[in-house]
Structures are given as C-alpha cells and as structure tokens.
Design an enzyme around this catalytic site. Structure first.
Site, mmCIF file in Angstrom:
data_model
loop_
_atom_site.group_PDB
_atom_site.id
_atom_site.type_symbol
_atom_site.label_atom_id
_atom_site.label_comp_id
_atom_site.label_asym_id
_atom_site.label_seq_id
_atom_site.Cartn_x
_atom_site.Cartn_y
_atom_site.Cartn_z
ATOM 1 N N LYS A 183 0.843 -1.192 0.000
ATOM 2 C CA LYS A 183 0.000 0.000 0.000
ATOM 3 C C LYS A 183 0.878 1.241 0.000
ATOM 4 C CE LYS A 183 -3.520 2.371 2.684
ATOM 5 N NZ LYS A 183 -4.535 2.266 3.727
ATOM 6 N N LYS A 192 -2.341 -1.643 -3.766
ATOM 7 C CA LYS A 192 -3.157 -0.436 -3.749
ATOM 8 C C LYS A 192 -2.293 0.810 -3.867
ATOM 9 C CE LYS A 192 -5.996 1.946 -0.397
ATOM 10 N NZ LYS A 192 -6.466 1.924 0.959
#
Ligand code: PBG
Length: 329
Positions: free
Chosen positions: A200, A253
């Site tokens: 992330k 992400k």
C-alpha cells in the site's frame, strides 16, 4: 507469388465474434468487490461529491442499497465506517455496537449471501486521523507501531464476532498481520481469512476517499507507514513479510497507476490470490473527465479494470462495480 504478409493480424479483428474468441482477459461481475461507507445517524444518504454515484449510508438506509447491489449480481462488499464520536485511540471501532459491527449484522439479515469484507484500520475513528495510536498527544506524535497492532487485533476480533467473513487490515503497521492472526486464533476465529493490504503506497489518489470516510490526517502525512510511491522492489519484501505472517491473500493499492507492481507481485507469488484496489482518485478522475465530455465513461472504466486484471489481479476492489456490472450483462 508474394510472401508478404503471411500473417495479417487484422484478420482476427474484423468480426466482433472473432475478437471475442481470441480475447485474453475477460471481466466478470464475480471479479468485483464494492466498497461502502456506513455513517452514524438516521436517514443519511449523503452523496459524496468527489465520488459520483456513491453515498454515505446510515444503517436504516443500508438495506435499500444492499438490494440495489445484489440485484446487479454483486456478491462482495468492503465496509468502511464513519462513527459519531472520534477519540485519540479510535475506541469506537473496538465496540461490539460500533458502526461497522452493526452494519455487518444488518447486512447479514437482509442479504446473508453477501460476502462481507471489513477494513481494519483506525483513521476513520481517531480524532487525529492517523491509522493508529500516537506516542504523544502534543500534535507532533508518531504512530506507535506495537501498541497499534495490538489494538488492530482487538478490532479484528470484534468484527469477526459481528460476523464479517474476511478481515482486511489497511493500517500498514509492521507485524500487523501476525498480531491479527494471533488475536483471531485466540478468540477461536482460526477460519476467518486475512486479506492484507500487503502493498500500500502513500498515494495522492486516496483524496476522495478521505472525504468519504472523513479520515484525513489532521497533521503530518502517512509517509512514515505507507510505502514510497517510487519503490517497486520493496513491494516484494512487503509481500514476503505478509506471507510469513500468515496472510491468506494480498492487495496491491492503488491499482490503475501501479500495474507494474501488480504484475511483479503476481509473478513472484503466483499461488497467492491477489486483489487490486482501484482507489477513489482513480475512479474520480475517469468520472470527472467523462462529466466534461473528454472521454467515454463506460469504455474508459472497462478499459481501466481490464488493464488491472490483465496485469495479474485475481479480483478488483472498485467503486465502479455497480455500473460495470450493469454493462457486463
Ligand atoms: C484506510 C484506507 C484508506 C483507503 C482505504 N483504506 C485511506 C488511506 O490509507 O489513506 C483509501 C481507499 C481509496 O482511496 O479508495 N487506511
């Protein structure tokens, strides 16, 4: 007789049925996970300006939206909560009567067939908007890693008790997956899977989400815990650590701007199910350009999601799930 060209690539492209026959990547509704924002209060159905088509829903309004979702064949949702009270420790998120704990029970009642994935983090619940507890309260604090993972474990257990099917920790703390696994196992939830946001980035594309979840940091930024956007090799180390800690599946992400990362992670861990999070800003920019008439929304959205799957994602978390489900019918 001329030998050139023997292979005419265009022969495969004239007829839509042939194009379909040779298509390598196909999207299906079962690829999608739809995020939902649940807010405290009553009668709340508050449109999120930066995410057209999405609202914050209160518990009493939720069943209607769940009907609309299931009617389109979507069977997986990811929940985010906006509580009435925030405090320094995000204690609301640990309560059995917390907003998401209640939402899980509501959804289980109206649509037991829906797979519920719950985000596990603190930024929506803390007054300072950081993803964990701080090591001091003078407004300059740093997130205390080891205190936070302990609390993430408690939050996960509370969500599992409420009936969530999957736990999705997104706080980016070191040792987070293992701490949550231990807490779940100790509470006899050894069969509840962890979908870890293993990779992330500290991305500017989370902007609209922070409006939607009312969770922007009140000071500083998230660069001391989220990854530097310039780093690709580091993604493999993050993913390796999460495998060791017991993650059942991964998320990369953002997605659309990180196709190289999706590809690399899938190549290195072919046996780990890989999700990609098509984040709020990636969704909003297509919406905004379409509103201006600068591109065709439906084909652009399908193209972005196809690219994410082609890069190696097994499933896609996307705000476009509802409308795309409609066009895949
Ligand atoms: C919570 C969380 C965020 C997103 C998902 N979970 C915000 C952040 O980390 O800053 C962003 C999702 C999106 O932009 O759609 N930690």
């Amino acid at each position: 007789m001329s030998q050139f060209p023997n292979l005419r690539m265009r022969r495969r492209r004239y007829d839509e049925r042939v194009r379909q026959l040779v298509r390598e990547t196909r999207l299906s509704v079962s690829d999608f996970v739809l995020p939902l924002f649940i807010k405290h209060g009553e009668g709340v159905r508050c449109p999120i300006a930066s995410m057209p088509g999405h609202c914050q829903w209160s518990l009493d309004q939720l069943p209607q939206e769940i009907d609309a979702i299931t009617a389109r064949g979507i069977d997986k949702v990811l929940l985010f909560g906006i509580p009435e009270h925030k405090d320094e420790r995000g204690s609301h998120s640990l309560s059995d009567t917390g907003i998401i704990q209640q939402a899980i029970r509501t959804i289980k009642e109206v649509a037991p067939q829906l797979l519920i994935i719950s985000d596990v983090c603190f930024c929506e619940y803390t007054s300072h908007g950081h993803c964990g507890v701080l090591n001091n309260t003078d407004g300059t604090g740093d997130v205390d890693n080891d205190a936070t993972i302990e609390l993430l474990g408690q939050q996960a257990v509370s969500l599992a008790k409420a009936g969530t099917n999957i736990i999705a920790p997104s706080a980016n703390m070191d040792g987070m997956v293992q701490a949550i696994r231990n807490a779940l196992d100790d509470a006899s939830f050894e069969n509840t899977p962890i979908m870890s946001y293993a990779v992330k980035y500290a991305s500017a594309f989370y902007g609209p989400f922070r409006d939607a979840a009312e969770g922007a940091p009140q000071f500083g930024c998230r660069k001391t815990y989220q990854m530097d956007v310039a780093n690709g090799n580091e993604a493999l180390l993050e993913a390796t650590l999460d495998v060791k800690e017991g993650a059942d599946m991964f998320i990369v992400k953002p997605a659309h701007t990180y196709l190289d990362i999706i590809h690399q992670v899938k190549q290195h861990f072919p046996s780990m199910p890989l999700g990609a999070y098509h984040v709020s800003g990636e969704y909003a920019m297509i919406k905004a350009a379409a509103e201006k008439g600068w591109l065709d929304e439906k084909t652009a959205m399908l193209e972005a999601l196809t690219a994410i799957k082609r890069a190696g994602a097994d499933f896609i978390i996307t705000y476009a799930a509802k409308e795309v489900a409609e066009s895949l019918r």
